[in-house]
Scaffold this motif. Structure first.
Motif, PDB file in Angstrom:
ATOM      1  N   ASP A   1      80.853  28.800  42.436  1.00 45.84           N
ATOM      2  CA  ASP A   1      82.054  28.209  41.840  1.00 45.84           C
ATOM      3  C   ASP A   1      82.177  28.575  40.372  1.00 45.84           C
ATOM      4  O   ASP A   1      83.265  28.907  39.890  1.00 45.84           O
ATOM      5  CB  ASP A   1      82.018  26.674  41.985  1.00 45.84           C
ATOM      6  N   ALA A   2      81.040  28.493  39.675  1.00 49.27           N
ATOM      7  CA  ALA A   2      81.065  28.857  38.251  1.00 49.27           C
ATOM      8  C   ALA A   2      81.499  30.310  38.083  1.00 49.27           C
ATOM      9  O   ALA A   2      82.263  30.656  37.180  1.00 49.27           O
ATOM     10  CB  ALA A   2      79.692  28.640  37.636  1.00 49.27           C
ATOM     11  N   LEU A   3      81.042  31.154  38.993  1.00 50.65           N
ATOM     12  CA  LEU A   3      81.408  32.574  38.937  1.00 50.65           C
ATOM     13  C   LEU A   3      82.896  32.752  39.186  1.00 50.65           C
ATOM     14  O   LEU A   3      83.576  33.537  38.511  1.00 50.65           O
ATOM     15  CB  LEU A   3      80.637  33.357  39.990  1.00 50.65           C
ATOM     16  N   LEU A   4      83.410  32.029  40.174  1.00 52.79           N
ATOM     17  CA  LEU A   4      84.832  32.140  40.495  1.00 52.79           C
ATOM     18  C   LEU A   4      85.675  31.698  39.302  1.00 52.79           C
ATOM     19  O   LEU A   4      86.731  32.257  39.034  1.00 52.79           O
ATOM     20  CB  LEU A   4      85.169  31.295  41.722  1.00 52.79           C
ATOM     21  N   GLU A   5      85.142  30.717  38.584  1.00 53.62           N
ATOM     22  CA  GLU A   5      85.899  30.196  37.452  1.00 53.62           C
ATOM     23  C   GLU A   5      85.842  31.146  36.257  1.00 53.62           C
ATOM     24  O   GLU A   5      86.848  31.466  35.650  1.00 53.62           O
ATOM     25  CB  GLU A   5      85.331  28.827  37.066  1.00 53.62           C
ATOM     26  N   LYS A   6      84.628  31.624  35.956  1.00 52.32           N
ATOM     27  CA  LYS A   6      84.468  32.402  34.713  1.00 52.32           C
ATOM     28  C   LYS A   6      84.366  33.906  34.934  1.00 52.32           C
ATOM     29  O   LYS A   6      84.420  34.664  33.969  1.00 52.32           O
ATOM     30  CB  LYS A   6      83.208  31.940  33.980  1.00 52.32           C
ATOM     31  N   GLU A   7      84.156  34.324  36.141  1.00 50.21           N
ATOM     32  CA  GLU A   7      84.002  35.743  36.509  1.00 50.21           C
ATOM     33  C   GLU A   7      82.719  36.395  35.998  1.00 50.21           C
ATOM     34  O   GLU A   7      82.152  37.237  36.648  1.00 50.21           O
ATOM     35  CB  GLU A   7      85.221  36.573  36.054  1.00 50.21           C
ATOM     36  N   VAL A   8      82.296  36.023  34.771  1.00 43.14           N
ATOM     37  CA  VAL A   8      81.032  36.560  34.265  1.00 43.14           C
ATOM     38  C   VAL A   8      80.181  35.403  33.757  1.00 43.14           C
ATOM     39  O   VAL A   8      80.689  34.539  33.048  1.00 43.14           O
ATOM     40  CB  VAL A   8      81.255  37.533  33.085  1.00 43.14           C
ATOM     41  N   LEU A   9      78.919  35.400  34.144  1.00 36.55           N
ATOM     42  CA  LEU A   9      78.012  34.391  33.612  1.00 36.55           C
ATOM     43  C   LEU A   9      76.853  35.100  32.934  1.00 36.55           C
ATOM     44  O   LEU A   9      76.300  36.055  33.485  1.00 36.55           O
ATOM     45  CB  LEU A   9      77.454  33.510  34.749  1.00 36.55           C
ATOM     46  N   ASP A  10      76.498  34.641  31.733  1.00 40.41           N
ATOM     47  CA  ASP A  10      75.311  35.232  31.129  1.00 40.41           C
ATOM     48  C   ASP A  10      74.112  34.341  31.416  1.00 40.41           C
ATOM     49  O   ASP A  10      74.231  33.295  32.064  1.00 40.41           O
ATOM     50  CB  ASP A  10      75.515  35.492  29.631  1.00 40.41           C
TER      51      ASP A  10
END
Ligand code: ADP
Ligand code: ZN
Length: 607
Positions: free
Chosen positions: A576-585
């Motif tokens: 979900d976090a990926l879908l929201e932000k597209e990139v996660l560090d």
């Protein structure tokens, strides 16, 4: 260059003449502004005495009326027409039936001749170009003289040992006679071995630059031509040229293109390459080092080279350049940021630490990309964030934002990448996850990027075993969540299988088969080695190898499945976090995991 301009002039002239001819040909119909009228109307005008002049051409009839309008029509086969015209005192002009015919005749009779003449002249010109019989034979080598931007050892960073190794060559080139007097044997050829972008060409140029001698450069693939014998004559011409400019350096890039082992090709179809190689060997034997020509060749496949090339008196000196280590990267960055305004928050040391595995060329590219980015944003200096973004771009490829994905596709990709990332986070001893992204880049739809904290030179079996699980984690996540699998994991599976095979066959990491290596390193006939992987084991052993590979993959698939099944909530949170932000560090991933563990979901590293 010269022949290129000639080429251009030649074709321009041909093109222009064609145009002129075409123009002449079609002119009559184009210039006249005539009105097409019926024959009966024309006869009526004639009867009225309104016609001043007619032009007859075949069945075409053109008339100029007394009021200067021009008309045209087709003539009926009307025998009395001339009679009528005469009665009306009309001027009559008669032309041969097809107006264009003389152009046509000209073109038909002279055209081929002119064309032939043109081609002949063209070929003659090319032949005179240079003193070789045909320009094909010209060596193709590019000569870099001192006048051009001089490269010295100070431009080559991080490979001090290598520089020391070739210092002798530099000294010799500076003053060949001094060495002659002492009778020392100077290497004729230096073979520089190393992966692409590690500065092999740069080193060769620096040798020439340090010694202040001309630098000839040619690529091995330039020798390999369609016509038998061309490569060999090119070698000959190259050496003639070089001797004229001695002392000098002749640099042959990708020498493996000509220098592959002889007699191993398919069906003996490699005559041309072998001839070229033979000629190269002959030339190398035929000149004395005292003449002051030193060969430097580069390759990243020394294993495929013909042993004859490496014999004493040929490439008898070998230096190896590798990917730079931490200090090397730091120094290379220093060299390339010399003329770049670097902001205060940039620490080259930190950048070097974050770029393990980068070659010199990659680092140069990194600085360049960072500077470009800063320039695009109208900054006057290049900041750390510019370097960071540039690094991601180089590591993961350029984003393809234009690619349209459906929401469902995005969800699958998000779970897939979350699967990789979560497995990587859970297994100890693996490289930290640097970034996860579901923005399509290059050919990949999503990326999970791990970066080692230090340079790795050696991998433990456990590390590789875990890597298999991480590679399979993407497919496992898809299967768990969507109950179906997509093609997105194709590359992962390929890499996992290749890795498992290497573990079993090359590194002896299978307990069942023991510490043995199996099969020769890969290489195909087109690369000049054996036809297929030489099987040096029995059928039974081969079957067992396959079983072992399968076991490694199976076990790790099950392991990844277990890890993810126990943490479905965490997996979903990450996706979900990926879908929201597209990139996660790295930090953002950590936060997501922490949050879901506070919500009572099990998240603990397993071992
Ligand atoms: P190779 O011939 O090994 O493929 P090159 O010599 O063409 O690599 O390197 C490409 C570029 O990368 C060089 O022009 C240089 O700018 C940069 N580079 C590579 N290695 C180094 C190094 N050791 N020091 C400085 N720059 C380097
Ligand atoms: Zn994947």
């Amino acid at each position: 260059m010269k022949s290129k301009t000639q080429n251009l002039v030649f074709w321009t002239v041909v093109g222009l003449s064609m145009l002129v001819l075409l123009n002449l040909w079609t002119m009559p119909t184009r210039v006249a502004v005539e009105e097409e009228i019926l024959f009966s109307d024309f006869m009526a005008k004639l009867d009225q005495g309104a016609v001043e002049k007619v032009t007859m051409q075949g069945s075409r009839l053109r008339g100029v009326l007394k009021d200067h309008t021009q008309v045209r029509t087709y003539m009926a086969d009307y025998p009395d027409l001339v009679q009528v015209l005469r009665e009306q005192h009309v001027q009559i002009e008669v032309k041969p039936s097809a107006e264009s015919s003389w152009y046509m005749t000209m073109l038909m009779t002279w055209g081929p001749f002119v064309l032939f003449l043109g081609v002949w002249l063209f070929v003659m010109r090319r032949m005179q170009n240079g003193n070789a019989a045909l320009s094909l034979v010209k060596s193709r080598a590019r000569m870099l003289t001192e006048a051009q931007k001089k490269v010295t050892f100070s431009d080559v960073a991080g490979i001090d040992e290598v520089k020391a190794d070739v210092q002798e060559t530099v000294d010799f080139l500076k003053d060949p006679r001094k060495f002659q007097k002492l009778g020392g044997r100077i290497p004729k050829g230096v073979l520089v071995v190393g992966p692409p972008g590690t500065g092999k060409t740069l080193l060769a140029k620096a040798i020439a630059g340090e010694a202040g001698v001309p630098f000839f450069s040619i690529s091995g693939s330039d020798f390999v031509e369609m016509f038998v014998g061309v490569g060999a004559s090119r070698v000959r011409t190259l050496f003639e040229d070089a001797k004229k400019h001695a002392p000098c350096i002749v640099f042959i890039d990708e020498i493996d293109a000509v220098g592959r082992s002889r007699g191993m090709g398919l069906g003996g179809g490699n005559d041309e390459r072998e001839q070229t190689l033979n000629q190269l060997l002959v030339e190398m034997d035929g000149f004395d080092t005292t003449e002051g020509v030193i060969l430097v060749a580069a390759t990243n496949r020394p294993d495929v080279l013909d042993p004859a090339l490496l014999r004493p008196g040929r490439f008898d000196r070998q230096v190896t350049v590798n990917h730079p280590d931490l200090r090397g990267r730091s120094e290379i960055l220093k060299v390339h940021t010399k003329n770049v305004p670097v902001a205060a928050d940039v620490e080259l040391e930190t950048i070097a630490r974050g770029t393990p595995g980068f070659s010199g060329a990659d680092l140069e590219n990194l600085v360049n990309e960072a500077a470009l980015r800063a320039a695009r944003q109208n900054k006057s200096q290049v900041w750390a964030v510019d370097f960071d973004t540039a690094k991601d771009k180089i590591l993961m490829g350029t984003e393809r934002k234009s690619m349209m994905l459906t929401d469902e596709e995005k969800r699958v990709i998000a779970y897939h990448e979350a699967g990789h990332a979560l497995v990587a986070k859970l297994l100890p001893g693996t490289d930290p996850v640097h970034k996860v992204s579901i923005i399509p880049r290059g050919r990949a739809l999503g990326v999970t990027l791990q970066l080692p904290t230090n340079d790795r030179h050696n991998y433990s079996k456990e590390f590789l075993y875990n890597t298999l699980a991480i590679l399979l984690g993407g497919r496992v996540a898809e299967e768990l969540v969507f109950k179906q699998v997509t093609t997105g994991a194709g590359n992962d599976l390929e890499r996992a299988t290749a890795l498992a095979r290497q573990m079993v066959c090359e590194w002896g990491m299978s307990e069942r088969l023991g510490p043995l290596t199996f099969g020769q390193k890969e290489g195909s006939a087109f690369l000049g080695r054996s036809f297929s992987t030489n099987r040096d084991c029995s059928e039974q052993m081969a079957a067992e190898i396959d079983l072992e590979i399968k076991r490694l993959i199976r076990e790790n698939y099950a392991r990844a499945r277990q890890l993810l099944t126990e943490r479905m909530m965490t997996l979903a949170a990450l996706a979900d976090a990926l879908l929201e932000k597209e990139v996660l560090d790295a930090r953002e991933i950590e936060e997501v995991l922490l949050r879901s563990s506070q919500q009572g979901v099990t998240y603990s590293a397993v071992s």
